[in-house]
Write a protein that holds these residues in place. Structure first.
Motif, short mmCIF file in Angstrom:
data_model
loop_
_atom_site.label_atom_id
_atom_site.label_comp_id
_atom_site.label_asym_id
_atom_site.label_seq_id
_atom_site.Cartn_x
_atom_site.Cartn_y
_atom_site.Cartn_z
N UNK A 15 47.47 45.86 36.95
CA UNK A 15 47.68 44.43 36.73
C UNK A 15 48.76 43.89 37.69
N UNK A 16 49.78 44.68 37.94
CA UNK A 16 50.81 44.27 38.91
C UNK A 16 50.21 44.14 40.30
N UNK A 17 49.30 45.09 40.68
CA UNK A 17 48.65 45.01 41.99
C UNK A 17 47.80 43.74 42.09
N UNK A 18 47.10 43.39 41.01
CA UNK A 18 46.27 42.18 41.02
C UNK A 18 47.16 40.93 41.17
N UNK A 26 46.99 38.21 44.13
CA UNK A 26 46.83 36.76 43.90
C UNK A 26 47.89 35.98 44.66
N UNK A 27 49.13 36.50 44.67
CA UNK A 27 50.20 35.83 45.40
C UNK A 27 49.86 35.76 46.89
N UNK A 80 42.37 46.56 48.31
CA UNK A 80 41.14 45.82 48.51
C UNK A 80 40.47 45.54 47.18
N UNK A 81 40.49 46.50 46.28
CA UNK A 81 39.91 46.29 44.96
C UNK A 81 40.66 45.18 44.23
N UNK A 82 42.00 45.20 44.31
CA UNK A 82 42.80 44.16 43.66
C UNK A 82 42.51 42.79 44.25
N UNK A 83 42.29 42.70 45.56
CA UNK A 83 41.98 41.42 46.21
C UNK A 83 40.64 40.86 45.71
N UNK A 88 38.37 36.61 39.41
CA UNK A 88 39.09 35.92 38.33
C UNK A 88 39.35 34.45 38.64
N UNK A 89 39.48 34.12 39.91
CA UNK A 89 39.75 32.73 40.29
C UNK A 89 38.49 31.95 40.62
N UNK A 90 37.30 32.60 40.62
CA UNK A 90 36.06 31.90 40.92
C UNK A 90 35.70 31.85 42.37
#
Length: 360
Positions: free
Chosen positions: A235-238, A242-243, A280-283, A289-291
């Motif tokens: 979750x921290x990586x995600x 996002x940032x 890359x998975x987190x990206x 999640x953002x659409x």
């Protein structure tokens, strides 16, 4: 005296095997087609036909061969014509290749094609010739045509059945050998697959150790080392992705939701599937999640179907909750994919999979 008879001198069916028609030591009746340069034939000889008297080896002695169901040989009188003694008689059957016509066999032996001779062709009084030919039938009713035809049909049927049985036995033996070879190859394949999987696991572990060593050397620590549990680390990586991925001016319009969850297979698949970076998975998760994944052509997002056909139904876990598939990589062998469940705006990450894996 040694007389060779080809297979076509025994039967008129090229599929017959003489070994199915007679046994070693058996006494058979033959037609004498020609004397002197002897030519015999066993074709069209009926079992109940009478045979000529068998000569003796010594003057006044008994017949040299006892034939069943035949009249006893009469001893020749003092005025009987002289016949040469028959000694060391050894009947031999020479097998010829199946399908060789009788005329070809006759020409190979330098003799005419066997035909049934007339009584005038063989003179009993001729010196050096022994007349043991079949006597002409005294009555046309001795052997009915129907009985002879039925006997021939039965003979052909038995020969064909024996030939077919030999072919079946050969095919069964060949099939058993192929099955044994297939089992051996399958065993070798399973062993090779296990060895490759073991090497992959070792390589993945070594790569992770190398990455940790590099991080320690640079004075850095991964998110997995900063958190106690793996879910908090991802979750921290995600959040960090996002940032980085969403510009500051768009963060208000594309916030990172808080209600997304991880399925039970997601983190194990993330650790087991190599070839794609964790960042890359987190990206891509941020895009989902953002659409953004709905409109980015590189993500190739679509609902997963239950089969390969375009008309196959979509994979649905609950009413309105479908499994989606989004690309982590493009134009690479075994390109990685991300599977997730979505109903409305709620998302649950399912697993990281290869291109050809269609399990939700």
């Amino acid at each position: 005296m040694r007389v060779e008879i080809g297979v076509h001198g025994i039967t008129g069916n090229p599929l017959d095997d003489p070994r199915d028609l007679m046994t070693v030591g058996e006494v058979v009746v033959a037609h004498v087609v020609r004397a002197g340069r002897w030519l015999l034939s066993l074709v069209d000889v009926d079992d109940d036909e009478p045979v000529r008297e068998v000569p003796s080896l010594l003057p006044g002695g008994p017949a040299w061969l006892a034939v069943e169901d035949s009249a006893p040989a009469a001893r020749p009188g003092p005025d009987a014509p002289w016949s040469p003694p028959q000694v060391d008689v050894e009947p031999v059957v020479a097998l010829e290749p199946a399908g060789t016509p009788p005329r070809a066999i006759a020409e190979a032996a330098d003799v005419p094609t066997p035909v049934r001779p007339s009584p005038l062709d063989l003179d009993p009084g001729r010196r050096g010739a022994v007349d043991v030919t079949r006597p002409p039938s005294t009555s046309p009713d001795d052997e009915p045509v129907a009985t002879s035809s039925a006997r021939k049909d039965l003979h052909l049927e038995r020969a064909a059945r024996a030939h077919a049985q030999r072919q079946v036995d050969a095919l069964r033996q060949e099939m058993a050998q192929l099955v044994s070879r297939l089992q051996r190859l399958e065993h070798e394949r399973d062993r090779a697959v296990g060895e490759v999987e073991r090497k992959r696991t070792e390589t993945r572990d070594l790569r992770k150790k190398l990455q940790r060593s590099r991080s320690v050397a640079r004075g850095e620590a991964s998110s997995e080392e900063r958190f106690i549990d793996a879910e908090s680390a991802f979750r921290h990586d995600v959040y960090l992705a996002w940032v980085e991925a969403i510009p500051a001016a768009e963060k208000a319009q594309r916030p990172l939701p808080d209600d997304w969850t991880l399925g039970p297979d997601f983190l194990p698949s993330l650790a087991s599937v190599d070839g794609v970076a964790r960042s890359k998975v987190a990206e891509v998760v941020v895009h989902v999640l953002t659409g953004l994944a709905d409109s980015l052509p590189g993500r190739d997002m679509h609902r997963l179907r239950m089969g390969p056909g375009g008309d196959d139904p979509w994979v649905e876990r609950h009413p309105g909750e479908y499994c989606w598939r989004v690309a982590l990589q493009q134009h690479t062998p075994s390109a990685r994919r991300l599977h997730f469940w979505r109903r409305g705006t709620q998302v649950q990450l399912s697993r990281v999979a290869l291109h050809d894996e269609m399990r939700p």
